[in-house]
Design a protein around this motif. Structure first.
Motif, PDB file in Angstrom:
ATOM      1  N   PHE A 187      38.578  36.816  41.586  1.00 51.23           N
ATOM      2  CA  PHE A 187      39.907  37.351  41.313  1.00 51.23           C
ATOM      3  C   PHE A 187      40.000  37.700  39.832  1.00 51.23           C
ATOM      4  O   PHE A 187      39.373  37.045  38.979  1.00 51.23           O
ATOM      5  N   ALA A 188      40.748  38.737  39.520  1.00 51.19           N
ATOM      6  CA  ALA A 188      40.949  39.152  38.131  1.00 51.19           C
ATOM      7  C   ALA A 188      42.131  38.381  37.553  1.00 51.19           C
ATOM      8  O   ALA A 188      43.238  38.424  38.101  1.00 51.19           O
ATOM      9  N   LYS A 189      41.913  37.691  36.453  1.00 49.51           N
ATOM     10  CA  LYS A 189      42.950  36.833  35.880  1.00 49.51           C
ATOM     11  C   LYS A 189      44.110  37.626  35.288  1.00 49.51           C
ATOM     12  O   LYS A 189      45.186  37.073  35.068  1.00 49.51           O
ATOM     13  N   ASN A 190      43.899  38.923  35.056  1.00 50.40           N
ATOM     14  CA  ASN A 190      44.989  39.709  34.464  1.00 50.40           C
ATOM     15  C   ASN A 190      45.778  40.501  35.504  1.00 50.40           C
ATOM     16  O   ASN A 190      46.979  40.703  35.363  1.00 50.40           O
ATOM     17  N   THR A 191      45.115  40.939  36.577  1.00 50.49           N
ATOM     18  CA  THR A 191      45.798  41.793  37.562  1.00 50.49           C
ATOM     19  C   THR A 191      46.034  41.114  38.894  1.00 50.49           C
ATOM     20  O   THR A 191      46.849  41.577  39.689  1.00 50.49           O
TER      21      THR A 191
END
Length: 602
Positions: free
Chosen positions: A466-470
């Motif tokens: 998972f992308a921590k920003n999006t």
């Protein structure tokens, strides 16, 4: 965060590929992929056999080899004619490309040759990946920890020792063989009868010891970032004119020729991405407009790797369906589909995000802070079930024993707030947290929907990025497994992964609100009257290619079902398998899709 009976669970064929291939660590065959479950034979996280020390052959010859092997495989299915025509069509395309776009063809060959041969993992990294795979093979063996090492595992260990320290490896990697060969064979080679572990638990401890040694050596001895000028002077000096940045044509909108982004150069820094025993080189492609796209180089791919490309193509088609449906469009439902670029048969590039993290990394981070071994829940669970495995207690008591072990783990080893704590410390403010939760819930709902729809299991924590920003989610090795009849095989008690940590992070409002509504909207979008037939044909094409691939990558001991008729499928049986799988998938979707409103029917 619940570990789902293990942290990084590599696939069986990661070890099998090493033992069955005559080549070892120093060979030319490539090593790694994003990862898959032990119960499923899929793409690997980091197979041992790599090197790719040779430059790539000309495209036409590689197409010829792969085309001829495809023809041989399809011959057993009675599809030689169609394979031959496909091979001829591919050959025509390559000849046309060379004659009409000579400069583009030349640039592509130089680019792909350098990527395929220069950015491969080192012998220590490949050995670490194999040790990690063997360790988790021990965890999943249905044998008591106090029992003798199973004969099949001994056979695999012998094959690994031969492959890792083959004559080819001795010649190519002298320092590596000098540092590791004697001690590794003394500790783990079954032929060393006086020093080989007597029980499975002893073997597990020995593998843990080697994993720690290799991990420490890899992290301490090798830099975290490589320099392009040292790895590939050709790419550093190469001036590209006609090559475009990949992934520009996946949208519905047509791109004007003057708006096409060309590949300007490859970034000067090449970071090494290390995930759960696997190592990848990350390349940065810089476009003519200054944009940057990041790709990791994966090597030693199994035949299952093509399934990743097929499933992403199916997801892109479904995204178009979501965009045409009111309820899914208003929720911004869209499956994240990274770009995959096949470089050659054993090498590919997969789009990567600098902010990617896995659930397992979150858990390992928590264990490191608390000075706890990440694999402790697995070893505790196996030790508690030793009596059950050896048949000393009744089947009724086994269920109670498993429940008791699970409750002990949740109380003392894996709390339900690990993921929540990690995200609260990672995101800078409440606004960011709210936006992340909303997007992450929708992405998790889509992943759960696809897992249920295609009955995809083996979602261990290391396979969910998972992308921590999006909040975007990408699941590796995300494709169905098939039984001997060619039907989707699914043996897990739950249809998708929604653990205690996820529930605690989203709360009841997130689970019963965002996740449930997003799953229902996605299901309704693809089985609405306007889309049902389109979905049927897309699924039919997907399963056709999947089953063709499945038919020749089956394990040697797995025969075709009797209905297949003497070991080969006739067209009628093949069509029946495809149709049955498609109907089952659509039936599952229809079962959870809300009934369409009248305006949707119009």
């Amino acid at each position: 965060m619940q570990q789902n009976s293990g942290g990084n669970l590599p696939p069986d064929n990661q070890v099998n590929q090493v033992t069955q291939s005559g080549s070892g660590i120093g060979s030319h065959d490539g090593s790694n992929s994003h990862g898959q479950d032990p119960e499923r034979s899929n793409v690997t996280e980091n197979s041992v056999q790599t090197g790719n020390d040779q430059p790539m052959q000309q495209s036409s010859s590689s197409i010829s080899d792969s085309g001829q092997s495809a023809m041989r495989r399809n011959g057993s299915l009675g599809l030689v004619a169609s394979a031959a025509s496909a091979f001829d069509a591919a050959k025509d395309i390559m000849e046309t490309l060379r004659s009409k776009h000579a400069n583009l063809a030349g640039e592509l060959e130089v680019l792909l040759t350098e990527i395929g041969s220069r950015f491969v993992t080192l012998p220590e990294e490949r050995l670490l990946a194999v040790v990690n795979a063997l360790l988790h093979r021990c965890y999943k063996y249905p044998t008591a920890t106090t029992a003798e090492v199973p004969q099949s595992l001994k056979k695999e260990l012998s094959g690994v020792c031969r492959a890792c320290f083959s004559a080819d490896a001795v010649n190519k990697h002298v320092d590596f063989v000098r540092d590791y060969k004697q001690d590794f064979e003394r500790d783990l080679d079954p032929e060393s009868t006086t020093t080989f572990p007597a029980t499975l638990s002893e073997l597990t401890e020995r593998l843990k010891h080697w994993k720690n040694i290799l991990q420490s050596n890899v992290e301490d001895r090798f830099p975290a970032v490589l320099k392009l000028e040292e790895e590939s002077k050709v790419l550093r000096d190469f001036h590209m004119v006609d090559v475009e940045i990949p992934g520009q044509y996946f949208s519905d909108q047509e791109i004007a020729p003057d708006h096409t982004v060309k590949l300007d150069r490859v970034g000067a820094d090449v970071p090494i991405v290390r995930r759960h025993g696997s190592s990848f080189r990350r390349l940065t492609l810089i476009g003519s407009d200054g944009s940057q796209r990041h790709f990791i180089v994966q090597t030693s791919l199994t035949p299952n790797a093509r399934s990743d490309e097929r499933i992403l193509q199916l997801f892109r088609v479904m995204n178009q369906m979501f965009d045409k449906h009111k309820e899914s469009r208003r929720r911004h439902i869209c499956i994240h589909t990274p770009i995959i670029i096949p470089v050659w048969s054993q090498v590919r590039m997969v789009e990567d995000d600098l902010m990617y993290n896995t659930f397992l990394e979150v858990y390992e981070n928590h264990c490191a802070r608390n000075d706890r071994e990440p694999d402790l829940p697995i070893t505790y669970f196996k030790e508690q079930l030793n009596q059950a495995i050896s048949g000393q207690i009744s089947p009724e008591a086994v269920v109670d024993l498993r429940l008791q072990a699970y409750n002990d783990i949740t109380k003392s080893l894996v709390a339900d707030g690990i993921f929540s704590q990690y995200m609260y410390k990672t995101l800078p403010s409440g606004n960011h947290m709210w936006a992340f939760k909303k997007q992450f819930a929708i992405q998790l709902a889509l992943s759960s929907f696809m897992s249920f729809m295609l009955q995809i299991g083996g979602r261990s924590p290391n396979k969910i990025l998972f992308a921590k920003n999006t909040g975007k989610i990408f699941q590796t090795d995300f494709h169905p497994a098939y039984d001997v009849n060619g039907m989707i095989e699914f043996s897990e008690p739950v249809p998708f992964r929604l653990t205690r940590n996820m529930q605690a992070f989203f709360s009841h409002f997130g689970v019963e609100g965002l996740i449930v509504s997003a799953m229902c909207a996605a299901a309704q979008a693809v089985v609405s009257p306007k889309q049902t037939q389109h979905l049927w044909y897309q699924l039919a094409m997907f399963f056709r290619d999947e089953l063709l691939s499945w038919s020749w990558r089956r394990p040697l001991g797995m025969p075709l079902a009797p209905a297949a008729g003497g070991g080969s499928m006739n067209p009628t049986d093949f069509k029946h398998k495809v149709t049955t799988n498609v109907e089952n998938v659509i039936g599952r979707i229809s079962g959870i899709a809300p009934q369409c409103f009248s305006e949707e029917v119009k």
